[in-house]
Design an enzyme around this catalytic site. Sequence first.
Site, PDB file in Angstrom:
ATOM      1  N   GLU A 133       0.816  -1.224   0.000  1.00  0.00           N
ATOM      2  CA  GLU A 133       0.000   0.000   0.000  1.00  0.00           C
ATOM      3  C   GLU A 133       0.852   1.277   0.000  1.00  0.00           C
ATOM      4  O   GLU A 133       0.458   2.292   0.578  1.00  0.00           O
ATOM      5  CB  GLU A 133      -1.057  -0.009   1.120  1.00  0.00           C
ATOM      6  CG  GLU A 133      -0.590  -0.032   2.561  1.00  0.00           C
ATOM      7  CD  GLU A 133      -1.744  -0.105   3.600  1.00  0.00           C
ATOM      8  OE1 GLU A 133      -1.802   0.767   4.463  1.00  0.00           O
ATOM      9  OE2 GLU A 133      -2.570  -1.048   3.533  1.00  0.00           O
ATOM     10  N   ALA A 134       1.992   1.228  -0.671  1.00  0.00           N
ATOM     11  CA  ALA A 134       2.907   2.377  -0.828  1.00  0.00           C
ATOM     12  C   ALA A 134       3.510   2.852   0.487  1.00  0.00           C
ATOM     13  O   ALA A 134       4.056   3.960   0.549  1.00  0.00           O
ATOM     14  CB  ALA A 134       2.235   3.555  -1.552  1.00  0.00           C
TER      15      ALA A 134
END
Lengths: 343, 343
Positions: A311-312
């Site tokens: 999720e970055a």
Amino acid sequence: MPTTDATFEDMRDILKSAPGPDNDAHATAMARNAELTKPDGSLGRLEELVGWFAAWQGKDPLQLERPRVAIFVANHGVAAPGAASGGVSAFPQDVTTQMVANFQSGGAAINQLCTVADAELRVYEMGLDQPTADFTTDAAMSEGDCARAMAYGMMAVEDGVDVLCLGEMGIGNTTSAAALSCALFGGKPSDWVGPGTGVDAAGVARKAAAVTAAMELHGAACGDPLEALRRVGGLELAAIAGAVLAARMARAPVILDGFACCAAAAVLHRLDPSALDHCIVGHRSVEPGHALLLDAIGKTPVLDLGLRLGEASGAATALLVLRAAIACHMGMATFAEAGVSQS
Amino acid sequence: MPTTDATFEDMRDILKSAPGPDNDAHATAMARNAELTKPDGSLGRLEELVGWFAAWQGKDPLQLERPRVAIFVANHGVAAPGAASGGVSAFPQDVTTQMVANFQSGGAAINQLCTVADAELRVYEMGLDQPTADFTTDAAMSEGDCARAMAYGMMAVEDGVDVLCLGEMGIGNTTSAAALSCALFGGKPSDWVGPGTGVDAAGVARKAAAVTAAMELHGAACGDPLEALRRVGGLELAAIAGAVLAARMARAPVILDGFACCAAAAVLHRLDPSALDHCIVGHRSVEPGHALLLDAIGKTPVLDLGLRLGEASGAATALLVLRAAIACHMGMATFAEAGVSQS
């Protein structure tokens, strides 16, 4: 940019026309760097980040005002209920949809990291009720679906976005990333799989078996990196590859995240080894395939914090370091301004 | 806290009364961590930082509202014009004073890093026109001067400061840090010296010779870590040791910086191996002695960015990572709140 009728040929054409570094902007930034009130080179990687950012943004003064974190979210046939693999994730596939709701309501890790880094968060949901096909028995996507997913990813690069952090969420996607890495760079399937969200040894063995089955079915056809992407990749991975390509065209420097994100970007690296020169890798994931992949694409990550969330999260944390680097560069006094003696 | 009439005995007494970790606060934080919407352990070092911070701050909820960066600045006889060493820095001693002016006018790297990290900066100048004695020929300080410098450093820990980043500036102080490390942990003088601000091979050799001379003169008396500090340390290093001690008493977690800062803190570690449990090390400096020192004090730094500037630059950059960790912990939804299925 191509959209609904996108083809792989379009993507190859875009990559061929991709701009190189702006050597003048790099030289201007490095000349200023040499005048700042610190021993030469003493800010280490922070100085390197400034040079990289200048070369790819091409502006003077440098601008870091509108960072965007883009997360692409998709589901994978290999992780669907009843898939041939028998289960490749510690979490059920419903969690993909549940996490999108969590992103939207501000409850995920990436929401907090975007607040700390003062970055805009965009979540791109890619038909979660329509997963890719199970790549152990079919190609994950048609060329059209894959190219459209790449084109969709390109939309994350809008005017004014001056750095793009890329990430993903999708139950099952470390298995897809392992298959894609294996297709692109060879090696044994077991080299590329790992615990992902936290599967046990039996789960890791099922992941390796899924990658082995994928290589038996698709391996011979994966000499073309885009073909590898469509056969064993995922919609979110295709979108990330598209976003990386669009960012290059728009001179928006990119911060890549962990294993799945880098596997997606590696498709472009296999098409052209210079295709990721405008990208840095935010962190080294503990997912074991990531270290191999970093070697394969020739990148040294900014951080090594034992993350494995996706999720970055690693890219957004590295954005903090980039902000530190740019702030020093823009705000420090020169030796002459400060009246400090040079060595 | 002792002030003008401080003695080493006072410092030993304070260290003996230092509080341990708050195990309840740690358990409370880890219980919350286990409920947050992420695979267990997937935030790696960020989760460890939360546990460490909770244990030493002892609050629930955790509080990170007023971080302070404290830089202690002093001059060293070993680097004074005409010193026996013949020169141990790439910069003249006047630069110490010039850099204080640069800190005050906002032009140094640390000013920019404090802005990015939203931290308060305090610069503590320690009589720059009165350097310590040249430790190659005399003890750098008397016990009274050294203990007073420690007491002065304690003043950096004021009510409400909830994390303290420590750093230093002082031309010549990597030579003092090398001598102090060698006195505390043994080894060859050449193991502990390096280029510092950027001296050449001849300069490194002069630094090694200065440390060798110091060990010949003071080595036998350095079995007591505080004696080592006064004989071959510096005023800013004594102040850092005092600040670390005061932070422990005030339950203010500490982020240490590079080689010189860690050498100062190591004095306390040699007095009591648990004395630095409330400290993390922000980064691994490229100054070669730092890696040895990190091994000696048993610390794994948060960042490894090739920095070698000092002035708390690595500690302040690591504060960004701590902010990321605390923000995730405080802001994320639990599985129950978000309606996300657990594995």
